[in-house]
Design a protein around this motif. Structure first.
Motif, PDB file in Angstrom:
ATOM      1  N   THR A 151      44.698  46.878  29.001  1.00  0.00           N
ATOM      2  CA  THR A 151      45.206  46.996  30.362  1.00  0.00           C
ATOM      3  C   THR A 151      44.624  45.886  31.216  1.00  0.00           C
ATOM      4  O   THR A 151      43.430  45.617  31.170  1.00  0.00           O
ATOM      5  N   ALA A 152      45.477  45.221  31.997  1.00  0.00           N
ATOM      6  CA  ALA A 152      45.018  44.214  32.955  1.00  0.00           C
ATOM      7  C   ALA A 152      44.673  44.926  34.255  1.00  0.00           C
ATOM      8  O   ALA A 152      45.481  45.695  34.791  1.00  0.00           O
ATOM      9  N   VAL A 153      43.469  44.668  34.767  1.00  0.00           N
ATOM     10  CA  VAL A 153      43.011  45.307  35.996  1.00  0.00           C
ATOM     11  C   VAL A 153      42.656  44.218  37.002  1.00  0.00           C
ATOM     12  O   VAL A 153      41.838  43.342  36.720  1.00  0.00           O
ATOM     13  N   PHE A 154      43.265  44.264  38.176  1.00  0.00           N
ATOM     14  CA  PHE A 154      42.995  43.300  39.238  1.00  0.00           C
ATOM     15  C   PHE A 154      42.063  43.943  40.262  1.00  0.00           C
ATOM     16  O   PHE A 154      42.340  45.026  40.771  1.00  0.00           O
ATOM     17  N   VAL A 155      40.967  43.243  40.553  1.00  0.00           N
ATOM     18  CA  VAL A 155      39.952  43.754  41.472  1.00  0.00           C
ATOM     19  C   VAL A 155      39.611  42.652  42.475  1.00  0.00           C
ATOM     20  O   VAL A 155      40.063  41.514  42.349  1.00  0.00           O
ATOM     21  N   GLU A 156      38.776  42.976  43.466  1.00  0.00           N
ATOM     22  CA  GLU A 156      38.324  41.978  44.428  1.00  0.00           C
ATOM     23  C   GLU A 156      36.918  42.321  44.894  1.00  0.00           C
ATOM     24  O   GLU A 156      36.428  43.437  44.676  1.00  0.00           O
ATOM     25  N   ASP A 157      36.270  41.349  45.540  1.00  0.00           N
ATOM     26  CA  ASP A 157      34.930  41.555  46.084  1.00  0.00           C
ATOM     27  C   ASP A 157      34.955  42.618  47.179  1.00  0.00           C
ATOM     28  O   ASP A 157      35.974  42.836  47.839  1.00  0.00           O
TER      29      ASP A 157
ATOM     30  N   VAL B 172      39.759  42.396  32.981  1.00  0.00           N
ATOM     31  CA  VAL B 172      39.518  42.455  34.420  1.00  0.00           C
ATOM     32  C   VAL B 172      39.717  41.082  35.043  1.00  0.00           C
ATOM     33  O   VAL B 172      39.155  40.091  34.570  1.00  0.00           O
ATOM     34  N   TYR B 173      40.512  41.015  36.110  1.00  0.00           N
ATOM     35  CA  TYR B 173      40.790  39.768  36.823  1.00  0.00           C
ATOM     36  C   TYR B 173      40.274  39.885  38.253  1.00  0.00           C
ATOM     37  O   TYR B 173      40.702  40.773  38.999  1.00  0.00           O
TER      38      TYR B 173
END
Length: 239
Positions: A148-154, A175-176
């Motif tokens: 699974t591709a997971v997009f996260v941010e600070d 994780v991206y």
């Protein structure tokens, strides 16, 4: 795919958490090069940089001033728009810099995708019937539908808590980090803050990657985190 695209994905093994020296930001190198030149040359350089980022010369001067203070030591490779955004004095300023950054990164993603299409067309023309090697950077995500591709941010508490829940459930995640600006140190720091362990990296449960415009290429929207899986070679968001 060409090396340019394959290099957009990094897999951090256990030793990736070792302390490493920080590289000097590119804008600092450029400033050093111009430090001994005439005031007119430095003014022209500042004007060019401001224009490239969609800023006024006064805003560029503010960015340079911020880079001489604590912000330089906290996040030494932070780009001008993010620097000005996090140090903004009003919601109006923050919104301006956020919109500038969204537009700039969207244009970058469009250019990168356009080149990727040109490369694919050239391959099909020069080597008909021969499929290029697929890797984990193709199609803006992982190479297997089991991942699974997971997009996260600070500064996203929901990203960290959700990520830990998915990992504890045994999910295999790519994780991206959106907005990482290609900064490996920033990527490692985020992983440490998120509680990702060295064994999860070395065991292949998690890969950690720079977003490199994938988020915009998917036409995705916030809030983050967001999960995607590949179904029939198309990326679909998981609720």
């Amino acid at each position: 795919m060409p090396r340019f695209f394959a290099a957009t994905l990094i897999l951090l093994p256990a030793y990736a958490f070792a302390d490493q020296g920080l590289s000097v930001p590119k804008h600092v190198d450029a400033q050093v090069q111009f430090s001994e030149q005439s005031p007119l040359a430095r003014q022209d350089f500042a004007a060019d940089q401001a224009k490239a980022w969609g800023l006024t010369e006064d805003e560029w001067a503010t960015f340079e001033r911020l880079q001489t203070g604590p912000r330089h030591y906290w996040t030494p490779q932070l780009d001008p728009l993010t620097t000005l955004g996090v140090e903004a004095n009003s919601d109006q300023e923050r919104q301006r810099y956020a919109e500038l950054q969204v537009r700039l990164e969207a244009r970058r993603a469009e250019r990168e995708l356009a080149y990727q299409k040109a490369y694919s067309a050239a391959w099909a023309r020069l080597f008909p019937g021969l499929q290029p090697v697929q890797d984990m950077s193709d199609d803006a995500g992982p190479s297997s539908s089991s991942r699974t591709a997971v997009f996260v941010e600070d500064h996203c508490a929901a990203c960290v808590s959700s990520l830990q829940q998915w990992l504890q459930a045994g999910a295999r995640l790519d994780v991206y980090l959106v907005g990482s600006q290609g900064n490996d140190t920033r990527l490692r720091q985020w992983a440490q803050g998120a509680g990702i362990t060295a064994s999860q990296f070395s065991g292949g449960q998690v890969t950690l990657n720079h977003d490199r415009g994938r988020w915009f290429a998917l036409g995705a929207s916030r809030p983050l985190p967001a999960r995607y899986q590949q179904v029939d070679r198309k990326w679909q968001r998981i609720d």
